[in-house]
Enzyme design. Structure first.
Site, short mmCIF file in Angstrom:
data_model
loop_
_atom_site.label_atom_id
_atom_site.label_comp_id
_atom_site.label_asym_id
_atom_site.label_seq_id
_atom_site.Cartn_x
_atom_site.Cartn_y
_atom_site.Cartn_z
N ASP A 68 0.86 -1.18 0.00
CA ASP A 68 0.00 0.00 0.00
C ASP A 68 0.91 1.23 0.00
OD1 ASP A 68 -1.62 2.15 0.57
OD2 ASP A 68 -2.75 1.14 2.16
N HIS A 69 0.96 1.90 -1.15
CA HIS A 69 1.90 3.01 -1.30
C HIS A 69 1.61 4.17 -0.36
CE1 HIS A 69 5.06 5.21 -3.13
NE2 HIS A 69 5.02 4.61 -4.30
N ARG A 70 0.40 4.21 0.19
CA ARG A 70 0.07 5.33 1.08
C ARG A 70 0.95 5.30 2.33
NH1 ARG A 70 -6.23 4.35 1.78
NH2 ARG A 70 -5.34 2.31 2.20
#
Lengths: 444, 479
Positions: A416-418
């Site tokens: 999850d790049h967040r």
């Protein structure tokens, strides 16, 4: 006074369940602790024990009834000296809502393909964060009507309160994400402001096929949850993939030694550690070594988990479970092995308690046994990562400038790049590879 | 002048003085330039003194019907000079209060007429025009003529009565609200041109004290901005009390005679009726005070007599801002105050929310009172809403009956789809004090559900608000 038996909540979030089976019939005597029925939720089937003793006076919800609301009366128990004539008063004095399941006994097969009546409530619930969301009543209602999750909307009112204009702006900008309930999104057809693509309607799908050429199977709770969670995941999580080759020679050698050392009881070794157990352990250790990657996204904070709770995907007939090995970094390979074996067995019989598969900080999915070379998985929020493991196979490798044969296994991480940027994801992957290729390092 | 003010506000009316106090609270070095009276038209010649007059009228009206309550009130009468004196006293008390607030908040008050000579500079000179009398005295310790520097200049100069060509007020027979507030004698007959809040309030005041009043309105309904249904109820009640109202009519010409005026009133069927009266009040709206401020020279954009601003009061020229009546309708004191606060907070670097003009309430203090917020039924339909309308009449409310005020209506308008409260409209006793409940509800974005769940105290007029909401959803209890 007859005793009302109500639909129990098997987990804090459970709102309704299916009455799978009655173990008693009207007229049966029961004592406290007797199993009286089985309740099926989205993932588990639980046995319900009687708390009181008495005679089953009346069963109000028939076996096989779906969507029975928590706390609604499912049966009435008569105490000593009471007869069936006492029941009516008892039931009618119960809250009006409790009467609902009584009417709706036989489920209609056609109905199950339609969206169920509950969707609005789900959109009102703050999604994953668990923190209270401040939103105006009007904003809540519009979000519910439009099928978007309030948690995906940034409030601009006092103290971040979500107002109507915030919902409308998010809808217009397409930044709002679907609520937890897929049916709302499917029901929404007016174009333009729809936040998410809604896919084809049921009627559109069915129109493509001749009715004689297919059979319909109504979704069970698990199928719905799988669909909702993974749709939510793909629509809300900006994810990326990192693939890595790991050499298994050292690990295979160590595994053989460990298993050979297992004490024999009744002609059987007391444990047999699998490659997957090593992978679970390596993932747990890697997350401890790269703690920033042991994370979860919430709208206001990045949650950094202290322990590595590793979910292990287990296929069950027409579905899957992800029982969780908690604090896997602290557990030995044999402990992990025993736990996974126990939970996987019970998962196949749908006997897992919700607490055994809810939460977790990451997950591992292994399709190596099918000969899959490499693949990707969909992150199961609130996890921020998932590891997909391919088959370990002898392959040509270059060692010290010379061609050799090594046992190679491809693994793919989805992040999850967040909360996990590329370099951080790569660090975790490299750390994982280090543990797998030097397996003794994860045991010390 | 070596000192540079952070904020200099031209005009000490409700917009200007509130903005000044907020600026001072935020630590800004603040000045207000005022040429006539602290508190502006609102405190001196508008909202407040008219309320004082209308209170006299209300008590007189109640004394007239004392018998209805089992009371005796003989020999009641009107001493118009005393009524006016009380009104001026109320005004003076509040005006002096504003002066005190300036002092308390360490705001510099500069007395005189301001002109913006260039961005950042204001020239203050002595007032040329003689101010309307009677006037409260200026606060002590003000600065005077001179050139002042300020980083931000806020124009808050308000508005003045609009006049129609050929029917210019003369201060004797043709009045504006200035003269109407300080009559020397009670006129026996009166024509009121225009039935907006100002016109209808004066009509109501003079009528209650015994004048023969005729209201002439151009539009089909009196108080044309109000909901049609509410306006019609108000009209019926005013007419029942004996006021004459002519709508869809235009005053074409006014002749002055020895004893008063003769108005040539053109009705919708083209006929011209000659109406004579002692006085005529011209209440055909107000217009922004944009003159003599140097705006043209600076190139500040104006439109239809008002300064053009964005949501935070900025004009097209950096450092020059505007709030209140001069910055456009609705020309209401509470709108000016709110704009002033938003404007100053933005200057101070806070992030205030722009005002939603749909949620500005309006109150008219005629008898019966009228109060409203949000969209009228017609406007809601025009905007494309599918609506649900709730109505509850005063006759169904216990407190209204006990008060002896059985006439009136509370009307609510909801968006059928979302349950949003789009508008609320009321006519009847004390509704100006009730409307705020709905304003809060709208501002917090409650739906019909929340309003239904709210407990309203019994016995109060406010219960009608609850009932009106219930009625919109077919759940009304007491009617």
């Amino acid at each position: 006074m007859p005793i009302n038996i109500t639909m129990p909540a098997l987990s804090p979030t459970m709102e309704e369940g299916n009455l799978a089976k009655w173990h008693v019939k009207e007229g049966d005597s029961v004592s406290a602790g007797d199993v009286i029925c089985e309740i099926e939720t989205d993932k588990a089937t639980m046995e319900v024990e009687s708390i009181d003793e008495g005679v089953v006076g009346k069963i109000l919800v028939a076996e096989g009834t779906e969507g029975v609301k928590v706390n609604s009366i499912i049966a009435v128990l008569l105490e000593e000296g009471e007869s069936a004539s006492d029941i009516d008063a008892s039931v009618s004095s119960a809250p009006a809502a409790a009467a609902a399941p009584v009417v709706d006994t036989a489920p209609e097969p056609e109905k199950t393909t339609e969206p169920t009546a509950a969707p609005v409530a789900a959109a009102l619930t703050p999604a994953q964060s668990g923190e209270r969301l401040f939103a105006s009543p009007l904003a809540r209602r519009i979000a519910a009507q439009e099928g978007v999750a309030l948690s995906s909307i940034t409030g601009t009112g006092p103290h971040g309160r979500i107002h109507k204009r915030d919902v409308e702006e998010a809808l217009a900008a397409g930044t709002a994400s679907n609520g937890a309930e897929a049916p709302i999104a499917a029901a929404k057809t007016s174009g333009g402001t729809t936040a998410m693509a809604t896919g084809m309607s049921d009627a559109q799908v069915l129109a493509l096929y001749d009715e004689a050429d297919y059979e319909k199977f109504p979704h069970d709770g698990m199928r719905r949850v799988i669909a909702e969670r993974l749709t939510e995941s793909t629509q809300t999580i900006p994810s990326y993939l990192i693939t890595m080759d790991c050499e298994l020679d050292a690990l295979m050698k160590l595994r053989a030694e460990i298993n050979a050392a297992a004490p024999i009881v009744d002609d059987k070794p007391t444990y047999k550690v699998s490659v997957n157990d090593f992978i679970v352990k390596a993932m747990a250790m890697a997350l401890q070594k790269v703690p920033m990657a042991n994370a979860s996204w919430t709208s206001t904070d990045r949650i950094l988990h202290k322990h590595s709770d590793v979910g292990v995907a287990v296929a069950v007939p027409d579905g899957l479970f992800t029982p969780i090995v908690r604090k896997a970094e602290l557990k030995s390979l044999t402990q992990i092995s025993a736990e996974v074996k126990d939970m996987a067995g019970r998962a196949k019989n749908k006997k897992l308690a919700p607490a055994e598969y809810q939460g977790g900080t990451t997950a591992v999915s292994n399709l190596g046994m099918f000969g899959v070379k490499e693949f990707t998985s969909i992150i199961n929020p609130p996890h921020a990562s998932i590891l997909s493991v391919g088959a370990g196979k002898p392959q040509p490798v270059v060692r010290d400038g010379a061609l050799a044969i090594g046992i190679m296994m491809a693994v793919t991480f989805a992040f999850d790049h967040r909360v996990i940027d590329g370099a951080l994801g790569a660090q975790l992957a490299a750390s994982f590879k280090g543990f797998i290729e030097k397996p003794l390092s994860m045991l010390v | 002048m070596a000192d540079i003010f952070d904020v200099l506000i031209i005009g000490g009316g409700p917009g200007g003085y509130v903005a000044a106090i907020r600026a001072a609270q935020l630590g800004l070095k603040t000045a207000v330039v005022e040429r006539e009276h602290m508190g502006g038209i609102c405190l001196n010649w508008g909202c407040i003194p008219t309320k004082a007059l209308l209170r006299s009228a209300e008590i007189y009206h109640q004394m007239e019907r004392a018998k209805d309550y089992g009371l005796t009130a003989d020999k009641i009468g009107v001493d118009i000079a005393a009524v006016v004196k009380r009104s001026r006293g109320v005004s003076t008390q509040l005006t002096m209060g504003v002066g005190g607030l300036m002092k308390k908040n360490k705001i510099t008050v500069i007395w005189g007429e301001a002109e913006i000579t260039k961005p950042g500079e204001v020239k203050v000179s002595a007032m040329k025009k003689k101010p309307m009398e009677p006037q409260a005295r200026p606060p002590r310790g003000t600065l005077g003529e001179g050139t002042y520097q300020a980083k931000n200049i806020i124009i808050a100069t308000g508005a003045r009565p609009r006049t129609l060509p050929g029917i210019e007020p003369d201060g004797d027979k043709i009045w504006t609200y200035f003269e109407a507030l300080v009559p020397k004698d009670m006129p026996k007959s009166l024509l009121v041109m225009g039935s907006g809040a100002i016109g209808i309030e004066f009509a109501s005041f003079y009528h209650a004290l015994g004048a023969d009043v005729t209201v002439i309105e151009l539009m089909p309904n009196i108080m044309p901005v109000e909901d049609e249904e509410i306006s019609k109820i108000a009209r019926k009640q005013l007419e029942k009390r004996g006021m004459k109202i002519i709508t869809e009519a235009k005053v074409a010409k006014v002749e002055k005679t020895a004893t008063g005026v003769v108005a040539h009133v053109e009705t919708k069927d083209g006929k011209v009726e000659k109406l004579s009266a002692e006085k005529l009040i011209s209440a055909v709206g107000v217009q922004g005070n944009i003159e003599n401020l140097g705006l043209e020279k600076l190139g500040v954009k104006t439109e239809r007599g008002c300064v053009v601003i964005d949501s935070y009061g900025n004009t097209n020229i950096p450092g020059i801002l505007a709030i209140g009546d001069v910055a456009g309708p609705p020309m209401l004191a509470h709108k000016a105050e709110h704009e002033g606060v938003i404007c100053v907070e933005k200057i101070a670097g806070l992030s205030p929310h722009p005002m939603d003009k749909n949620q500005i309430p309006g109150c008219t203090y005629c008898h019966p009172q009228v109060a409203s917020v949000g969209l009228t039924e017609a406007k809601a339909k025009e905007a494309g809403y599918k609506i649900k309308v709730g109505r509850f009449p005063f006759i169904g409310n216990g407190k209204a009956i006990a008060l002896g005020e059985p006439d009136g209506l509370v009307k609510t308008i909801f968006d059928e789809k979302t349950g949003q409260l789009l508008g609320a409209h009321m006519v009847g006793a004390e509704v100006t004090e009730l409307i705020q409940g709905f304003v809060i509800a709208m501002n917090l974005e409650t739906t019909e559900e929340d309003l239904m769940h709210t407990v309203f105290p019994h016995p109060t007029l406010s219960e009608m608000m609850h009932e009106s909401v219930l009625d919109a959803y077919g759940r009304v209890i007491n009617f």
